[in-house]
Design a protein around this motif. Structure first.
Motif, mmCIF file in Angstrom:
data_model
loop_
_atom_site.group_PDB
_atom_site.id
_atom_site.type_symbol
_atom_site.label_atom_id
_atom_site.label_comp_id
_atom_site.label_asym_id
_atom_site.label_seq_id
_atom_site.Cartn_x
_atom_site.Cartn_y
_atom_site.Cartn_z
ATOM 1 N N UNK A 90 48.622 48.258 32.104
ATOM 2 C CA UNK A 90 47.515 49.250 31.665
ATOM 3 C C UNK A 90 46.230 48.332 31.707
ATOM 4 N N UNK A 91 45.169 49.100 32.284
ATOM 5 C CA UNK A 91 43.914 48.567 32.742
ATOM 6 C C UNK A 91 42.897 49.545 32.440
ATOM 7 N N UNK A 92 41.598 49.175 32.298
ATOM 8 C CA UNK A 92 40.579 50.027 32.285
ATOM 9 C C UNK A 92 40.164 50.588 33.585
ATOM 10 N N UNK A 93 39.457 51.848 33.542
ATOM 11 C CA UNK A 93 39.097 52.495 35.047
ATOM 12 C C UNK A 93 38.414 51.604 35.701
ATOM 13 N N UNK A 94 37.590 50.915 35.290
ATOM 14 C CA UNK A 94 36.523 49.853 36.054
ATOM 15 C C UNK A 94 37.397 48.915 36.922
ATOM 16 N N UNK A 95 38.268 48.344 36.237
ATOM 17 C CA UNK A 95 39.268 47.417 36.985
ATOM 18 C C UNK A 95 40.230 48.075 37.741
ATOM 19 N N UNK A 96 40.809 49.204 37.346
ATOM 20 C CA UNK A 96 41.751 49.855 38.222
ATOM 21 C C UNK A 96 41.086 50.510 39.720
ATOM 22 N N UNK A 97 39.943 50.768 39.478
ATOM 23 C CA UNK A 97 39.162 50.911 40.900
ATOM 24 C C UNK A 97 38.844 50.128 41.599
ATOM 25 N N UNK A 98 38.649 48.919 41.195
ATOM 26 C CA UNK A 98 38.382 47.618 41.750
ATOM 27 C C UNK A 98 39.881 47.301 42.464
ATOM 28 N N UNK A 99 40.883 47.410 41.709
ATOM 29 C CA UNK A 99 42.287 47.083 42.477
ATOM 30 C C UNK A 99 42.479 47.858 43.593
ATOM 31 N N UNK A 100 42.380 48.948 43.410
ATOM 32 C CA UNK A 100 42.434 50.202 44.538
ATOM 33 C C UNK A 100 41.649 49.608 45.688
ATOM 34 N N UNK A 101 40.501 49.109 45.605
ATOM 35 C CA UNK A 101 39.548 48.646 46.740
ATOM 36 C C UNK A 101 39.988 47.325 47.146
ATOM 37 N N UNK A 102 40.719 46.655 46.310
ATOM 38 C CA UNK A 102 41.050 45.352 46.990
ATOM 39 C C UNK A 102 39.883 44.398 46.471
ATOM 40 N N UNK A 103 39.049 44.603 45.571
ATOM 41 C CA UNK A 103 37.966 44.002 45.194
ATOM 42 C C UNK A 103 37.906 43.107 43.981
ATOM 43 N N UNK A 104 39.100 43.126 43.254
ATOM 44 C CA UNK A 104 39.309 42.730 41.824
ATOM 45 C C UNK A 104 39.966 41.339 41.968
ATOM 46 N N UNK A 105 39.383 40.102 41.673
ATOM 47 C CA UNK A 105 40.163 38.947 41.680
ATOM 48 C C UNK A 105 39.966 38.250 40.385
ATOM 49 N N UNK A 106 39.678 38.880 39.349
ATOM 50 C CA UNK A 106 39.924 38.269 37.888
ATOM 51 C C UNK A 106 38.942 37.273 37.661
ATOM 52 N N UNK A 107 38.785 36.515 38.008
ATOM 53 C CA UNK A 107 37.799 35.352 37.689
ATOM 54 C C UNK A 107 36.440 35.800 37.565
ATOM 55 N N UNK A 108 35.974 36.619 38.134
ATOM 56 C CA UNK A 108 34.453 37.143 38.227
ATOM 57 C C UNK A 108 34.320 38.058 36.791
ATOM 58 N N UNK A 109 35.539 38.662 36.606
ATOM 59 C CA UNK A 109 35.399 39.753 35.474
ATOM 60 C C UNK A 109 35.569 39.333 33.866
ATOM 61 N N UNK A 110 36.248 38.128 33.821
ATOM 62 C CA UNK A 110 36.662 37.697 32.565
ATOM 63 C C UNK A 110 35.145 37.227 31.905
#
Length: 601
Positions: free
Chosen positions: A581-601
């Motif tokens: 369960x994720x927010x739309x912002x992070x969900x889109x980044x997961x699909x684009x392969x851009x989400x690494x977690x460290x920069x967003x927390x």
């Protein structure tokens, strides 16, 4: 006040049990709880992530807002069904292809809600002779009913309906449903689903008959139409052809019994023995008794079989009457595939079992009174067909009968190889558990498959079969040789795959663990997580949705050995779920392969 899911289904069930008309069904479609139940059930299906004609309309990104959008469209009366995406898949035991429709996720969700309501209403009204696509019923319950109640059958009638699911008349279906469901808006919605059509190679085709292939609601709609056939046979044909209470005794048998008793009285052993030998070959009841008839009927989806204890003329007349009735509801019986089979001299085929009547004049059993009887005679004999045995043998044998390895499994783990062999063969043996020859055929197939398994493992490791048997050798409690792969795990029970561990036994009873037998109206863990409305990565409560993947093991395999796993991958592996369960912002980044977690927390 909006009805709860449990209340909606309870109302439908009670109306169905009382055989009363039901209305306001369209209103029940607005119950949000029903969509939560449907989502919890459908989300685990393999096809949930398969797109229909709208690429973005899959289970991925599921949220409460998407359910609200469906309900809002239903409320305003502007819900539009989308044409399904048509593909073709191979038929079993045939080189031909059959069409399969891939509906969009929103349509699947709405169809499942419609199915739950209609099933709760119609299930109490369906006849006991129907076993297909029903809770607590299946192939084995149909076969069990045949084996226990069809004793004394003389003729089998194998019926075949030409393209039943493709040729169901929409007008007949809607008319049949409208007799009980008095809701114009619901019937209009159902009609739209039936006629929306499909998309093939970019061209849209409208459907004028049949239920949607691959549609969730299709099996139930077919049962509703074919229930008319069940009612016709049980209420009209069965009373007509079930006559008499007892067959007339065979005069020849009675004379032999009298002769035998006379020989016993005068102590003439040679006459006693001769009369006894002739008695064992003589039927005790008259074979052609016009005063005694029996007709029995079982249906599984569009596959039906009837048993006639009467004359061949009766069987022909029954077949013609059924064909006439089917024509009246828009269906046609295949003249080539509808067969009348002599139960004693030939074998009928139903649910891929061979069915015949046993006959053995020499085998006798002692009843409770101490009298001997030929109890085998007239009993139903269920058998695994020879072509099924040959087909499964050919899967692990070459052209000249030599056992071979399976090259498609050479590049998977030993555990997966053993598990694949065991699951596939055990599935076959479980299905044919009612067959009288399951032990003979099963042990033979197990030998071929076990040798092929050893060859596959030997081919993978480039070694010999004796080495594989020595490395993976195991035995059951009764000393039977098996092949077992055990993978130790720290602080957990080891993973174990064993081939050949289960005994091959014929079963006379069936236990169905059916998840749809009881409609669970509570919320699943997945639904509870979605309703928490909180991103499991950053804690945001803005535009929360559910990220889905097909297989968790594919995710593990992709990121195995890599230290720089994204936080979302670590999270899914840690909770061992195919969803996050994720927010739309992070969900889109997961699909684009851009989400690494460290920069967003």
């Amino acid at each position: 006040m909006m009805l709860t899911a449990q209340k909606c289904l309870e109302i439908a069930r009670k109306r169905g049990e009382a055989a009363q008309e039901i209305n306001r069904v369209y209103r029940m479609l607005k119950c949000k709880e029903l969509y939560f139940i449907a989502y919890g059930k459908l989300s685990a299906n393999r096809g949930a992530l398969t797109p229909g004609t709208v690429p973005d309309d899959t289970v991925d990104g599921m949220s409460v807002k998407r359910i609200d959008a469906i309900i809002d469209k239903l409320t305003t009366g502007c819900y539009e069904w989308k044409p399904s995406r048509r593909i073709y898949i191979g038929k079993s035991r045939s080189k031909s292809l059959r069409p399969l429709g891939m509906p969009s996720w929103s349509d699947k969700l709405l169809q499942e809600v419609m199915r739950m309501i209609l099933q709760a209403y119609y299930e109490p009204q369906f006849r006991d002779c129907s076993h297909g696509f029903r809770p607590k019923r299946g192939c084995h319950t149909a076969l069990k009913a045949i084996s226990r109640t069809w004793t004394g059958t003389r003729w089998f009638i194998e019926t075949d309906i030409k393209g039943c699911f493709e040729n169901i008349n929409h007008a007949v279906l809607l008319t049949t449903i409208s007799k009980k469901v008095k809701d114009a808006r619901f019937l209009k919605l159902l009609k739209g689903m039936l006629q929306v059509g499909y998309l093939e190679q970019g061209i849209r085709y409208h459907t004028y008959s049949g239920t949607p292939q691959g549609g969730i609601l299709s099996p139930l709609l077919a049962n509703i139409v074919l229930n008319e056939l069940d009612v016709y046979i049980e209420d009209l044909l069965l009373p007509q052809y079930n006559q008499g209470t007892r067959k007339t005794p065979n005069p020849k048998y009675r004379r032999l019994m009298s002769l035998r008793n006379t020989a016993k009285k005068h102590r003439q052993k040679w006459r006693w023995d001769d009369a006894g030998k002739t008695l064992r070959k003589t039927p005790s009841m008259a074979g052609n008794d016009s005063e005694f008839k029996r007709l029995r009927y079982i249906r599984y989806a569009d596959d039906a079989i009837l048993a006639v204890d009467g004359s061949h003329e009766d069987a022909e007349k029954i077949t013609a009457e059924i064909g006439t009735f089917l024509h009246g509801i828009g269906l046609e019986m295949s003249a080539q595939k509808t067969l009348i089979t002599h139960a004693k001299n030939d074998k009928a085929r139903f649910l891929n079992y061979l069915i015949s009547v046993e006959w053995n004049d020499t085998k006798q059993t002692v009843n409770r009174r101490g009298h001997k009887s030929r109890s085998v005679n007239g009993g139903i004999h269920l058998e695994m067909p020879p072509d099924v045995y040959q087909e499964w043998k050919a899967r692990v044998c070459g052209k000249h009968g030599k056992i071979v390895h399976r090259p498609e499994l050479l590049y998977v783990s030993d555990y997966d190889i053993v598990a694949t062999y065991e699951v596939e063969l055990q599935g076959l043996l479980n299905y044919y558990a009612f067959a009288c020859n399951v032990q003979k055929r099963g042990h033979s197939l197990r030998y071929f498959w076990q040798q092929s398994l050893a060859k596959t493992l030997a081919g993978k490791h480039r070694t010999t079969m004796p080495h594989i048997y020595k490395k993976y050798h195991d035995r059951t409690e009764k000393g039977r040789k098996t092949i077992a792969v055990v993978i130790p795990r720290a602080h957990k029970n080891p993973l174990t795959a064993i081939f050949g561990n289960k005994p091959i036994e014929r079963k006379r009873d069936v236990v169905i663990n059916d998840t749809i037998a009881h409609i669970h109206t509570g919320r699943t863990q997945l639904v509870e997580r979605m309703l928490a409305d909180t991103c499991e990565l950053c804690g945001s409560r803005v535009d929360v949705q559910v990220h889905h993947i097909k297989k968790l093991k594919d995710l593990r395999k992709k990121w195995q050995g890599r230290k720089d796993k994204p936080e979302w991958v670590k999270k899914m592996i840690a909770i061992r779920r195919k969803t996050l369960v994720v927010c739309k912002k992070h969900h889109d980044m997961i699909h684009r392969g851009e989400y690494d977690g460290a920069k967003l927390v």
